[in-house]
Design an enzyme around this catalytic site. Structure first.
Site, PDB file in Angstrom:
ATOM      1  N   ASP A 365       0.855  -1.197   0.000  1.00 47.61           N
ATOM      2  CA  ASP A 365       0.000   0.000   0.000  1.00 47.61           C
ATOM      3  C   ASP A 365       0.889   1.244   0.000  1.00 47.61           C
ATOM      4  OD1 ASP A 365       0.705  -1.091   2.529  1.00 47.61           O
ATOM      5  OD2 ASP A 365      -0.787   0.126   3.546  1.00 47.61           O
ATOM      6  N   GLU A 559      12.545   3.662   6.594  1.00 41.94           N
ATOM      7  CA  GLU A 559      11.604   2.652   6.111  1.00 41.94           C
ATOM      8  C   GLU A 559      11.918   2.198   4.689  1.00 41.94           C
ATOM      9  OE1 GLU A 559       6.724   2.471   5.759  1.00 41.94           O
ATOM     10  OE2 GLU A 559       7.764   4.338   5.312  1.00 41.94           O
TER      11      GLU A 559
END
Length: 621
Positions: A365, A559
């Protein structure tokens, strides 16, 4: 040489001189002199020079301060520590601890302060407990006298309508509790990044790879035990343990996790228990016809919630909702209220949010590969993972249980699972292999067409041995040149992603970004087929990028990265978790930490030495 330093005095002086942009970090963007004098206990002066060494000093001071100390005894060896050694040491001894959480009293404090609770209308944080977990219900009920929480028991049958009803009172879901020395403790888990306080699905598998590399198998085992709890009590491995994820699972890595834990522990009874749960998950979550199993024998993701995803940031869906609100001459907020409360019908939005939730279930996502069509796709990587389940079941039953395993009045044979794996392999090659392009692609089971979108997931059949030698050769020769960038493999090709503009913004899983789980699966896949040179090159590119950015940006491990520019400066939705901190990184990022530890376990020593040379002061001034 050891420096005894008064922490506050040294911190203040160091930041005043070197932190010229005031972000409480020392990076290549600061314009200080990049040299700072320290004095040893024998009053010998020593100049700390260069961005990397100065940021190491800052981090060591902060770690000592966080430990409640007034003075710090810092050896020069930690300030001038080679970067690969330092990053790896920080991950092993500091970051994993920073990312470890418990769903017990010790973890309640973090949960209460979690910014994701800002939307709560209730005064107390709801903690939802499974219908049949009496111990957890009693435990949290007793904590209500000490903390602003409210324990709520879930119904025996959890429906999408019920989950939607919780949107007004979202809360945390309990995980496994156990007795330890007559005290109840939460079974620990690792969160993706410092701002998270819940256990995420596929993140947990990749984090566990890093934990096992760092000899923390007990923590990896605990993650598997929490997976088992989720399946037994919530019916699936959850996207994460929050109430609005009750209808949503994640990419299935459970059998891979239990195999890798078992390889270390050799605990046959533990493995047998988890095999029973994994087979249950396979049969009930993935192989129910009309849901995640499609007519052609392959699988899809299908999040079964209703309406707008409650975890989305305010304004996230404004562009989609505004035209409908304008038609009714009302505000977007008014339209959302009417839509969520079934006061109007909108089949377009029903379909849109079905796919949107399913994108989130897929773990990717978001990406233009699956936007607006995710539930219609047999994603190649999902079916690879389920092939891995079937082949894992076959291997474990044949190797450890003599070819036959009795579980809960059912008998499973290795031959049964081998046939299922063989059939799925045939179906993957029938529907997802594109002979003309020489690539694996997704298959749309509604339009009955293959996707034209080229993604890093094209390599996943190498990870578990589905591809033939000729297919592997084609992927290396044809896909790798399309996706390989300066910092590793991009999430997609630029052409597949398409034009980016104001009405069509960046999606974080697409070009130019690269993600740890893709890299780790690709490395293993290439090694499976003896493409050692290619694997070493990709590992080096990825670790070079991590190391270079950590050296230049105060040890930051984020991330994700822009692998085209090999930078942590990522310009896409949601920003880049792990870059916002003061003094010292707050745990790095789970699967990025794991990719570094896994990568250095595979990379040749000579290449690791090259990475340690990145601290040359002439390069970082």
């Amino acid at each position: 040489m050891i420096f005894k330093l008064h922490i506050e005095t040294t911190l203040q002086k160091l930041l005043e001189q070197e932190d010229t942009n005031g972000d409480k970090k020392i990076s290549i963007e600061d314009k200080g002199p990049k040299t700072f004098d320290l004095y040893s206990e024998t009053h010998e002066a020593y100049a700390i020079k260069g961005t990397y060494y100065l940021s190491n000093l800052l981090q060591e001071l902060a770690i000592a301060k966080n430990g409640g100390n007034e003075y710090a005894n810092i050896p020069l060896s930690k300030i001038e520590e080679p970067p690969v050694h330092r990053i790896s040491r920080m991950i092993k001894t500091y970051y994993w601890n920073e990312l470890t959480r418990f769903m017990d009293e010790s973890g309640i404090k973090n949960l209460i302060q979690d910014t994701k609770n800002a939307s709560l209308t209730a005064k107390n944080l709801p903690i939802y407990v499974p219908f049949d977990d009496a111990m957890a219900y009693k435990y949290y009920k007793n904590l209500e006298t000490k903390y602003p929480i409210e324990t709520k028991r879930l119904p025996k049958n959890i429906t999408p309508n019920y989950v939607k009803s919780l949107n007004k009172a979202p809360g945390i879901l309990s995980l496994k509790l156990k007795y330890h020395h007559d005290q109840i403790q939460g079974v620990p888990f690792v969160v993706p990044g410092g701002r998270f306080n819940e256990m995420y699905g596929w993140d947990s598998y990749f984090e566990s790879i890093g934990l096992i590399c760092d000899n923390k198998v007990d923590l990896a085992k605990a993650m598997a035990d929490n997976f088992q709890y989720e399946i037994e009590h919530y019916g699936k491995i959850l996207n994460a343990n929050r109430s609005y994820y009750l209808t949503r699972t994640q990419p299935p890595f459970y059998t891979s996790l239990i195999r890798e834990v078992f390889n270390v522990t050799q605990d046959i009874e533990w493995l047998k228990s988890h095999l029973e749960t994994a087979i249950k998950e396979y049969e009930t979550v993935w192989m129910t016809e009309g849901k995640r199993l499609t007519y052609n024998g392959l699988n899809r993701y299908l999040a079964e919630g209703i309406g707008i995803t409650p975890e989305a940031e305010e304004g996230h869906y404004d562009a989609i909702l505004k035209p409908f609100a304008d038609q009714l001459k009302c505000t977007i907020e008014e339209y959302i209220y009417k839509y969520q409360n079934n006061e109007l019908e909108n089949p377009f939005l029903d379909t849109y949010f079905l796919h949107d939730r399913t994108v989130r279930e897929s773990g990717h996502d978001t990406s233009y590969r699956i936007e607006g069509c995710c539930a219609d796709l047999n994603l190649v990587e999902l079916n690879v993972l389920l092939y891995k389940y079937e082949s894992d079941f076959a291997d474990l039953i044949n190797d450890l249980f003599g070819g036959e395993l009795n579980l809960n009045s059912n008998t499973y044979t290795g031959n049964f699972w081998s046939k299922k794996a063989k059939n799925r392999k045939s179906l993957i090659n029938r529907y997802c292999w594109n002979e003309e392009k020489g690539l694996y692609v997704d298959y749309n089971h509604v339009t009955k067409e293959q996707s034209k979108f080229i993604s890093a997931t094209t390599f996943t059949p190498l990870w578990c041995g589905i591809a033939s030698k000729s297919q592997a050769k084609s992927l290396v020769e044809r896909a790798l040149p399309l996706l390989k960038e300066k910092g590793g493999v991009a999430g997609s090709t630029k052409d597949s992603r398409g034009e980016i503009n104001e009405s069509r913004p960046h999606r974080q899983w697409d070009y130019p970004n690269g993600w740890a789980p893709h890299q780790m699966m690709i490395w293993k896949g290439l090694l499976n087929y003896d493409y050692n040179h290619e694997a070493q090159e990709l590992i080096y590119r990825w670790l070079y990028m991590i190391t270079r950015n950590a050296v230049d940006y105060n040890g930051t491990i984020p991330e994700k990265y822009d692998v085209v520019e090999a930078t942590l400066k990522v310009y896409s939705e949601y920003g880049n978790v792990g870059t916002d901190f003061e003094y010292v990184p707050k745990g790095g990022f789970g699967w990025m930490n794991a990719s570094f530890q896994y990568g250095i376990s595979l990379l040749k020593k000579s290449y690791l030495n090259n990475l340690n040379d990145l601290v040359d002061p002439e390069l970082i001034f």
